[in-house]
Design a protein around this motif. Structure first.
Motif, short mmCIF file in Angstrom:
data_model
loop_
_atom_site.label_atom_id
_atom_site.label_comp_id
_atom_site.label_asym_id
_atom_site.label_seq_id
_atom_site.Cartn_x
_atom_site.Cartn_y
_atom_site.Cartn_z
N ASN A 1 2.62 6.92 16.14
CA ASN A 1 3.57 6.26 15.24
C ASN A 1 3.57 4.74 15.42
O ASN A 1 3.89 4.01 14.49
N ALA A 2 3.19 4.27 16.57
CA ALA A 2 3.13 2.82 16.79
C ALA A 2 2.01 2.19 15.96
O ALA A 2 2.08 1.00 15.63
N LYS A 3 1.00 2.99 15.63
CA LYS A 3 -0.14 2.50 14.84
C LYS A 3 -0.11 3.00 13.42
O LYS A 3 -1.05 2.75 12.65
N GLY B 1 4.20 1.88 7.20
CA GLY B 1 5.19 2.08 8.24
C GLY B 1 6.40 2.85 7.76
O GLY B 1 6.99 3.63 8.50
N ARG B 2 6.76 2.62 6.51
CA ARG B 2 7.93 3.32 5.95
C ARG B 2 7.68 4.83 5.92
O ARG B 2 8.55 5.63 6.26
N ILE B 3 6.48 5.21 5.50
CA ILE B 3 6.13 6.63 5.46
C ILE B 3 6.08 7.20 6.87
O ILE B 3 6.65 8.26 7.17
N PHE B 4 5.42 6.49 7.75
CA PHE B 4 5.20 7.04 9.08
C PHE B 4 6.47 7.14 9.88
O PHE B 4 6.59 7.99 10.76
N SER B 5 7.42 6.29 9.62
CA SER B 5 8.67 6.32 10.38
C SER B 5 9.69 7.29 9.81
O SER B 5 10.76 7.46 10.37
N THR B 6 9.33 7.95 8.71
CA THR B 6 10.30 8.80 8.01
C THR B 6 9.89 10.26 7.91
O THR B 6 10.75 11.15 7.91
N TYR B 7 8.59 10.53 7.81
CA TYR B 7 8.15 11.87 7.41
C TYR B 7 7.20 12.55 8.38
O TYR B 7 6.43 11.90 9.09
N GLY B 8 7.21 13.89 8.29
CA GLY B 8 6.10 14.64 8.84
C GLY B 8 4.88 14.42 7.96
O GLY B 8 4.99 14.00 6.80
N GLN C 1 0.85 -1.20 0.00
CA GLN C 1 0.00 0.00 0.00
C GLN C 1 0.88 1.24 0.00
O GLN C 1 1.73 1.41 0.85
N VAL C 2 0.64 2.14 -0.96
CA VAL C 2 1.44 3.35 -1.07
C VAL C 2 0.64 4.55 -0.59
O VAL C 2 1.13 5.37 0.19
N GLN C 3 -0.61 4.67 -1.08
CA GLN C 3 -1.39 5.83 -0.71
C GLN C 3 -1.91 5.72 0.72
O GLN C 3 -2.29 4.65 1.17
N PRO C 4 -1.94 6.86 1.41
CA PRO C 4 -2.58 6.85 2.72
C PRO C 4 -4.07 6.59 2.56
O PRO C 4 -4.65 6.82 1.50
N VAL C 5 -4.70 6.14 3.62
CA VAL C 5 -6.13 5.88 3.62
C VAL C 5 -6.78 6.72 4.70
O VAL C 5 -6.48 6.56 5.89
N GLU C 6 -7.66 7.62 4.26
CA GLU C 6 -8.36 8.50 5.19
C GLU C 6 -9.73 7.93 5.52
O GLU C 6 -10.36 7.29 4.67
N SER C 7 -10.20 8.21 6.73
CA SER C 7 -11.54 7.77 7.14
C SER C 7 -12.05 8.68 8.24
O SER C 7 -11.29 9.50 8.78
N GLY C 8 -13.33 8.54 8.56
CA GLY C 8 -13.91 9.28 9.67
C GLY C 8 -14.79 10.45 9.28
O GLY C 8 -15.39 11.09 10.14
#
Length: 118
Positions: free
Chosen positions: A74-76, A26-33, A1-8
């Motif tokens: 970041n853990a999730k 996880g790669r995106i979340f551990s690297t970027y704002g 999965q590359v694109q983020p998934v928005e919900s709510g």
């Protein structure tokens, strides 16, 4: 999965609240704002809020300051946007993406629709 998934997103009356979620790899979340953007019908996409990699620094558009709160777990691999005191002018499709400095880098997900009735 590359694109983020928005919900709510959803339909809410003026003055109400919603909490948006954004799940990314996880790669995106551990690297970027990360940041939230929105696009109302017939308008250009605009910045809403951003948060640093650590979560220690946040920034908001003047139009949402004091009403919206951005956070991340970041853990999730999940980012949130708590939206309070919603107004009809907040109606838009909300997107999350990588933010470096003040620049949105993409990728862009499908977004989540927020509709605020008066």
């Amino acid at each position: 999965q590359v694109q983020p998934v928005e919900s709510g997103g959803g339909l809410v009356q003026a003055g109400g609240s919603l909490r948006l979620s954004c799940v990314a790899s996880g790669r995106i979340f551990s690297t970027y704002g990360m940041g939230w953007f929105r696009q109302a019908a017939g308008k250009e996409r605009e910045f809403v809020a951003r948060i640093s990699l650590s979560g220690g620094t946040t920034d908001y558009a003047d139009s949402v300051k004091g009403r919206f709160t951005i956070s991340r777990d970041n853990a999730k691999n999940t980012m949130y946007l708590q939206m309070n005191s919603l107004q009809p002018e907040d109606t838009a499709v909300y997107y999350c993406t990588i933010v470096v400095g003040s620049t949105a880098l993409g990728p862009w997900g499908q977004g989540t629709q927020v509709t605020v009735s008066s």
